[in-house]
Design a protein around this motif. Sequence first.
Motif, PDB file in Angstrom:
ATOM      1  N   CYS A  45       1.128  -1.349   0.229  1.00 12.67           N
ATOM      2  CA  CYS A  45       0.115   0.289  -0.295  1.00 12.67           C
ATOM      3  C   CYS A  45       0.972   1.083   0.281  1.00 12.67           C
ATOM      4  CB  CYS A  45      -1.117   0.140   1.070  1.00 12.67           C
ATOM      5  SG  CYS A  45      -2.151   1.646   1.354  1.00 12.67           S
ATOM      6  N   ILE A  46       0.664   2.337  -0.557  1.00 18.92           N
ATOM      7  CA  ILE A  46       1.377   3.357  -1.430  1.00 18.92           C
ATOM      8  C   ILE A  46       1.270   4.259  -1.217  1.00 18.92           C
ATOM      9  CG2 ILE A  46       2.851   4.637  -2.748  1.00 18.92           C
ATOM     10  CD1 ILE A  46       2.967   1.524  -3.903  1.00 18.92           C
ATOM     11  N   CYS A  81       5.156  -7.551 -10.450  1.00 21.30           N
ATOM     12  CA  CYS A  81       3.887  -6.617  -9.943  1.00 21.30           C
ATOM     13  C   CYS A  81       2.945  -7.786 -10.299  1.00 21.30           C
ATOM     14  CB  CYS A  81       4.070  -5.166 -10.284  1.00 21.30           C
ATOM     15  SG  CYS A  81       2.409  -4.763 -10.204  1.00 21.30           S
ATOM     16  N   VAL A  82       1.822  -8.476  -9.952  1.00 22.11           N
ATOM     17  CA  VAL A  82       0.873  -9.304 -10.061  1.00 22.11           C
ATOM     18  C   VAL A  82      -0.494  -8.352 -10.673  1.00 22.11           C
ATOM     19  CG1 VAL A  82      -0.868 -11.079  -9.353  1.00 22.11           C
ATOM     20  CG2 VAL A  82       1.485 -11.036  -9.135  1.00 22.11           C
ATOM     21  N   ILE A 104      -1.913   0.118  -4.096  1.00 17.45           N
ATOM     22  CA  ILE A 104      -2.350  -0.783  -4.208  1.00 17.45           C
ATOM     23  C   ILE A 104      -1.890  -1.503  -5.266  1.00 17.45           C
ATOM     24  CG2 ILE A 104      -3.518  -0.857  -1.775  1.00 17.45           C
ATOM     25  CD1 ILE A 104      -5.821  -2.506  -3.982  1.00 17.45           C
ATOM     26  N   ALA A 105      -0.891  -2.507  -4.865  1.00 19.36           N
ATOM     27  CA  ALA A 105      -0.551  -3.300  -5.882  1.00 19.36           C
ATOM     28  C   ALA A 105      -0.062  -4.771  -4.300  1.00 19.36           C
ATOM     29  CB  ALA A 105       0.843  -2.687  -6.399  1.00 19.36           C
ATOM     30  N   VAL A 106       0.469  -6.330  -5.308  1.00 22.18           N
ATOM     31  CA  VAL A 106      -0.175  -7.049  -5.360  1.00 22.18           C
ATOM     32  C   VAL A 106       1.428  -7.877  -5.947  1.00 22.18           C
ATOM     33  CG1 VAL A 106      -0.372  -9.640  -5.294  1.00 22.18           C
ATOM     34  CG2 VAL A 106      -2.354  -7.687  -4.627  1.00 22.18           C
ATOM     35  N   PHE A 107       2.720  -7.925  -5.021  1.00 25.10           N
ATOM     36  CA  PHE A 107       4.018  -8.317  -6.126  1.00 25.10           C
ATOM     37  C   PHE A 107       4.176 -10.279  -5.429  1.00 25.10           C
ATOM     38  CE2 PHE A 107       4.244  -4.606  -5.591  1.00 25.10           C
ATOM     39  CZ  PHE A 107       5.810  -3.640  -6.992  1.00 25.10           C
ATOM     40  N   CYS A 123       3.629  -2.879   4.196  1.00 31.63           N
ATOM     41  CA  CYS A 123       3.777  -3.622   2.845  1.00 31.63           C
ATOM     42  C   CYS A 123       3.948  -4.878   3.830  1.00 31.63           C
ATOM     43  CB  CYS A 123       5.462  -3.933   2.914  1.00 31.63           C
ATOM     44  SG  CYS A 123       5.784  -5.450   1.562  1.00 31.63           S
ATOM     45  N   GLN A 124       3.076  -6.055   3.084  1.00 34.75           N
ATOM     46  CA  GLN A 124       2.704  -6.860   3.839  1.00 34.75           C
ATOM     47  C   GLN A 124       2.466  -8.449   3.027  1.00 34.75           C
ATOM     48  OE1 GLN A 124      -1.564  -5.603   4.648  1.00 34.75           O
ATOM     49  NE2 GLN A 124      -1.710  -5.981   6.596  1.00 34.75           N
TER      50      GLN A 124
END
Length: 216
Positions: free
Chosen positions: A9-10, A42-43, A55-58, A83-84
Amino acid sequence: MGSNYYFLCIDLNMGGQCGMDLPSVVDKVKTLLCGYSSVAKCVSMFKVTGESKIIAVFNVSNVIGLERIISGLARMDNIGTKCQPVVLYEKFAMKSLGVDENLGKPCDNNVTKAKQIFWLEFNVEYHGKSSEEFLATWKREAEFALGAKASGVCLDLYKVVAERKVHLLIVMEPEDLNDLAFNLPLMKENGNNTTITTRSAQSLDDYCSRISSESI
């Protein structure tokens, strides 16, 4: 070496300073997020609607790739990150809850192609319930969610590692999502212990392509 998932989350306006050219900053962040695709892929990435937030998922095979992305963000003024570590919900449901493997099969649904999605954060407690009762409820919840995905509902789910927290990205009309939330097993059986936070979001690619050029 295996790979791990992270939910990033940015916050693009941590200090609240005036004068930020948000579209320009978002475009720079987007470029940075895609800069280490071979080891920190980056998914999915989204602009939170109405907020200066991404928000981004890696999917990360080498954590240094992710750390270099974070270092690049840190060099930009007024940006904060959270970052989680997360796991795919399907794997959690099968391994920890005993959900049938058939419900965990990959689907063709692609949240990233939608122009509008909803991002839901679930925080779940179980005061007044035994661990066995709580896990039985969560199993029914997982079967409900993954069954919906298998039937064509466009959604992605991520379980925060070692916490009773889940991120849901879903494509659905607001009225339908409102009705759905009331009918989730977690809400029916454990609603007083479950908190849902909802935000609207849009594909980051779509935001960047439209924000400065689309006539309204």
